[in-house]
Enzyme design. Structure first.
Site, PDB file in Angstrom:
ATOM      1  N   ASP A 194       0.659  -1.250   0.033  1.00 47.89           N
ATOM      2  CA  ASP A 194      -0.325  -0.501   0.072  1.00 47.89           C
ATOM      3  C   ASP A 194       0.808   1.521  -0.038  1.00 47.89           C
ATOM      4  O   ASP A 194       0.603   2.190  -1.030  1.00 47.89           O
ATOM      5  CB  ASP A 194      -1.161   0.207   1.288  1.00 47.89           C
ATOM      6  CG  ASP A 194      -2.057  -0.975   0.835  1.00 47.89           C
ATOM      7  OD1 ASP A 194      -2.451  -1.374  -0.016  1.00 47.89           O
ATOM      8  OD2 ASP A 194      -3.142  -1.399   1.930  1.00 47.89           O
ATOM      9  N   GLU A 220      -1.986  -2.160  -9.289  1.00 45.82           N
ATOM     10  CA  GLU A 220      -0.765  -1.306  -8.962  1.00 45.82           C
ATOM     11  C   GLU A 220      -0.769  -1.468 -10.377  1.00 45.82           C
ATOM     12  O   GLU A 220       0.146  -0.636 -11.398  1.00 45.82           O
ATOM     13  CB  GLU A 220      -0.084  -2.671  -9.287  1.00 45.82           C
ATOM     14  CG  GLU A 220       0.839  -3.570  -9.802  1.00 45.82           C
ATOM     15  CD  GLU A 220      -0.151  -5.164 -10.102  1.00 45.82           C
ATOM     16  OE1 GLU A 220       0.447  -6.234 -10.401  1.00 45.82           O
ATOM     17  OE2 GLU A 220      -1.397  -5.071  -9.950  1.00 45.82           O
TER      18      GLU A 220
END
Length: 299
Positions: A194, A220
């Site tokens: 994160d 991502e």
């Protein structure tokens, strides 16, 4: 196409929640990012002091996840203000991306991260209006990175395609992906993952212009819409972004995480009828960059 196997999550927010009149104006925290879809957008009025957060069923706010401790954090009322503190959790509690070392007084709009969940603190006489504004933001903004989401990306790109063709101006798109992101999660943990996502988003947002649109496409993978930019300009920016990420030091707690990105660039052509066709071509070049060894730009 990516190493990260979490499916793309498109944020959907249900009908406006109605609250009892007694809660209007009550300070609260709102879930703006979570791996628990049923919690997204939920408001927790801060009526009890302390209000405890953790994995245990005895907390006022119960969260799932291996990175959440049984007793993780708590909110306390002191005078006219609210404070947040970590209560000895394994992975820490964060306020505006800074790990909390001692109790921290909250200001309106502060973000508190507990495990994978991010809360936003709302305070003041207009809490109700702020809450509904936050619910609207959830339909267009990714809560973790504060980039636009995939839904907004498609809507904006369709508008830019129409505008670019009407005025006969170029339009380009970049699609980029974090290299070996699954390895980051596996080796350093999902909280580190994160952090990398947020830090890359911050680096990109610092570099792009106001009229350019940056979005988290899913997992991502990210996209940048470049109005009035021909392919050579898009390639130049892509190389700048690639180098910027490669040179950046991603330091999370005691770990330094080497991170690179692969980028695909494409310019709008007469054959692109809808936004998805332009994104698909940029994504194909992204695949090519990944197959060619990663940490590169293809077009």
């Amino acid at each position: 196409m990516s190493d990260f196997e979490e499916p793309t999550r498109v944020t959907t927010v249900g009908p406006n929640r109605t609250e009892p009149a007694s809660l209007k104006g009550t300070d609260c925290i709102v879930v703006i990012y979570t791996k628990q879809p049923t919690l997204l957008g939920k408001r927790f009025p801060l009526e009890n002091s302390p209000t405890r957060v953790g994995r245990g069923a005895d907390n006022q706010i119960v969260l799932d996840g291996d990175s959440v401790s049984r007793r993780h954090a708590q909110f306390d009322r002191q005078g006219e203000g609210w404070f947040v503190s970590d209560v000895g959790s394994t992975n820490g509690t964060y306020c505006n991306d800074d790990q909390i070392q001692k109790e921290t007084e909250l200001k309106n709009g502060d973000r508190v991260k507990v495990g994978p969940t991010i809360f936003k603190f709302l305070s003041g006489a207009d809490v109700e209006a702020q809450y509904h504004e936050e619910i609207y933001r959830l339909t267009i903004i990714d809560g973790l990175t504060q980039a636009y989401n995939a839904r907004y990306l498609y809507e904006a790109l369709e508008r830019e395609i129409i505008r670019g063709r009407r005025h006969e101006r170029p339009l380009s798109v970049l699609m980029f992906d974090i290299d070996h992101f699954k390895r980051v999660n596996d080796v350093h943990g999902h909280l580190a993952g994160d952090f990398v996502l947020k830090e890359i988003a911050r680096l990109i947002q610092q570099r792009i212009r106001r009229d350019e649109i940056f979005a988290r496409y899913g997992g991502e993978e990210f996209a940048v819409i470049l109005p009035e930019t021909p392919l050579d300009g898009a390639i130049s920016l892509a190389e700048t972004l690639r180098a910027r990420v490669e040179e950046h030091v991603f330091a999370f707690q005691a770990d330094t995480i080497k991170t690179t990105i692969s980028i695909g660039a494409a310019q709008l052509t007469d054959n692109d009828k809808v936004a998805n066709e332009l994104i698909k071509r940029a994504d194909e070049f992204l695949y090519q960059a990944k197959r060619g060894g990663r940490n590169r730009v293809c077009y």
